[in-house]
Write an enzyme that holds these catalytic residues in place. Sequence first.
Site, PDB file in Angstrom:
ATOM      1  N   GLY A  17     -55.394  -5.440   5.827  1.00 43.70           N
ATOM      2  CA  GLY A  17     -54.505  -5.221   4.690  1.00 43.70           C
ATOM      3  C   GLY A  17     -55.237  -4.715   3.465  1.00 43.70           C
ATOM      4  O   GLY A  17     -56.397  -4.290   3.520  1.00 43.70           O
ATOM      5  N   LYS A  60     -50.002  -5.037  -1.605  1.00 46.76           N
ATOM      6  CA  LYS A  60     -51.058  -4.363  -2.367  1.00 46.76           C
ATOM      7  C   LYS A  60     -51.168  -2.875  -2.055  1.00 46.76           C
ATOM      8  O   LYS A  60     -51.678  -2.108  -2.879  1.00 46.76           O
ATOM      9  CB  LYS A  60     -52.401  -5.061  -2.140  1.00 46.76           C
ATOM     10  CG  LYS A  60     -52.445  -6.468  -2.715  1.00 46.76           C
ATOM     11  CD  LYS A  60     -53.792  -7.137  -2.505  1.00 46.76           C
ATOM     12  CE  LYS A  60     -53.779  -8.550  -3.046  1.00 46.76           C
ATOM     13  NZ  LYS A  60     -55.103  -9.213  -2.900  1.00 46.76           N
ATOM     14  N   GLY A  91     -62.177 -18.658  -1.873  1.00 50.78           N
ATOM     15  CA  GLY A  91     -61.826 -17.589  -2.789  1.00 50.78           C
ATOM     16  C   GLY A  91     -61.463 -17.995  -4.202  1.00 50.78           C
ATOM     17  O   GLY A  91     -60.986 -17.154  -4.969  1.00 50.78           O
ATOM     18  N   ASN A 114     -53.731  -4.487  -7.113  1.00 49.52           N
ATOM     19  CA  ASN A 114     -53.296  -5.874  -7.300  1.00 49.52           C
ATOM     20  C   ASN A 114     -52.857  -6.155  -8.730  1.00 49.52           C
ATOM     21  O   ASN A 114     -52.477  -7.275  -9.053  1.00 49.52           O
ATOM     22  CB  ASN A 114     -54.399  -6.851  -6.902  1.00 49.52           C
ATOM     23  CG  ASN A 114     -55.459  -7.001  -7.975  1.00 49.52           C
ATOM     24  OD1 ASN A 114     -56.022  -6.005  -8.456  1.00 49.52           O
ATOM     25  ND2 ASN A 114     -55.748  -8.232  -8.365  1.00 49.52           N
TER      26      ASN A 114
END
Length: 415
Positions: A118, A56, A217, A77
């Site tokens: 990240g 990403k 998620g 993304n």
Amino acid sequence: MQYGLIGEKLGHSFSKIIHESMADYRYELKELPREALAGFLEQHEFAAINVTIPYKQAVIAHLDAIDPAAAAIGAVNTIVNTGGKLKGYNTDYLGLKALITKNGVSLQGKTVAILGSGGTSLTARQVAADMGADRVVRVSRREIPGCITYEELYSRYRSVQVLINTTPVGMYPHLEGAAADIGRLECLEAVFDAVYNPLRTDLVLLARQRGLVAAGGLYMLVAQAVYASELFTGTAYAPETFEREYRNILHKMQNIALAGMPGCGKSAVGKQLAAALGRDFADTDELVEKNAGMAIRDIFAGSGEAAFRQLESEAVKAVAEQPTGAVIALGGGAVLNPANVHALKRNAKIYYINRNIEDIVPTVDRPLALDRAALQQRYRERHGIYEQCADKEITVTADAAAVAEAIRKDYLSES
């Protein structure tokens, strides 16, 4: 490919299912080793793609333009190819914000800890700041600029109220372990995990056991996919698309596990339910017998109950690991082991089929329920455990087909 997802490892991904459900295009999953990333992007042989771990941030250097919001975050993304020019966007931001909002959590004035360093952690940091968090810290296993260590989290930030995990800890196929020791964060109110496979990581399950608001998620994944698809196609979806696609993928992928006494009808109900939903059916007792090469009564007679329970746990783990939409009939004693229940809850909704004990017939196939007295003793021992582990209790007042239909209706009503 025209549309798809790039990442290093994609065996866990649901993105193809989601995109092809809501849009009229083929969506491919393309695993790329790190050394192949630059070449793939420079060839421009796609219309639009999504990007996942660990690229990403790495993709930014290969873009011709970047949306201001994605530039502010420092992570991309979604990439759209327009006339050979690549432009990057960040729909993860909107997806995470939607997940937090759906669960009714306010970040206003809160202290928020983000696990990971990240690209998704950068997105989470921006979301938290924009939703009014008073203090936001990123947490890393290593000492790196912009992050604190886990020991610092536990010693200096024990007042953290909201935790967001953006690491792959707990993600399929490595399901064991939580990304943080939430027992050391006594002020915690809510936990969100960007991991969606399994549907509920150990972190989420442990948070729920503490009575905290906690969510995996999946909704974030669906919401970001809807926003990405809008960029892919140039078409705005109706507001109800988010909830519809979330329910569709949840109902399609989540397993259904049936618990209850030996002889209560789990297998018969499970087969009817699997047929009605068009799903695979698994019976853990049958798996044990297949793996052992002998009947359960012979396992008990030759090796004892402990050996059977070990085989049973292995069978439960095998069918529980991935969300595949299976219907699982559990052995009567499978939920006596908390580890089995924990493994199931990662990806399943558990139903307790409660049949009147007087209507259950003892048989020689059930070593611990050979006669009426033994059956009643097992019921006294287990009824409370069945109730505690189940997400829903179904009292049996009709035949297997009617019970299966009652479960089907309840399951499809879940949001």
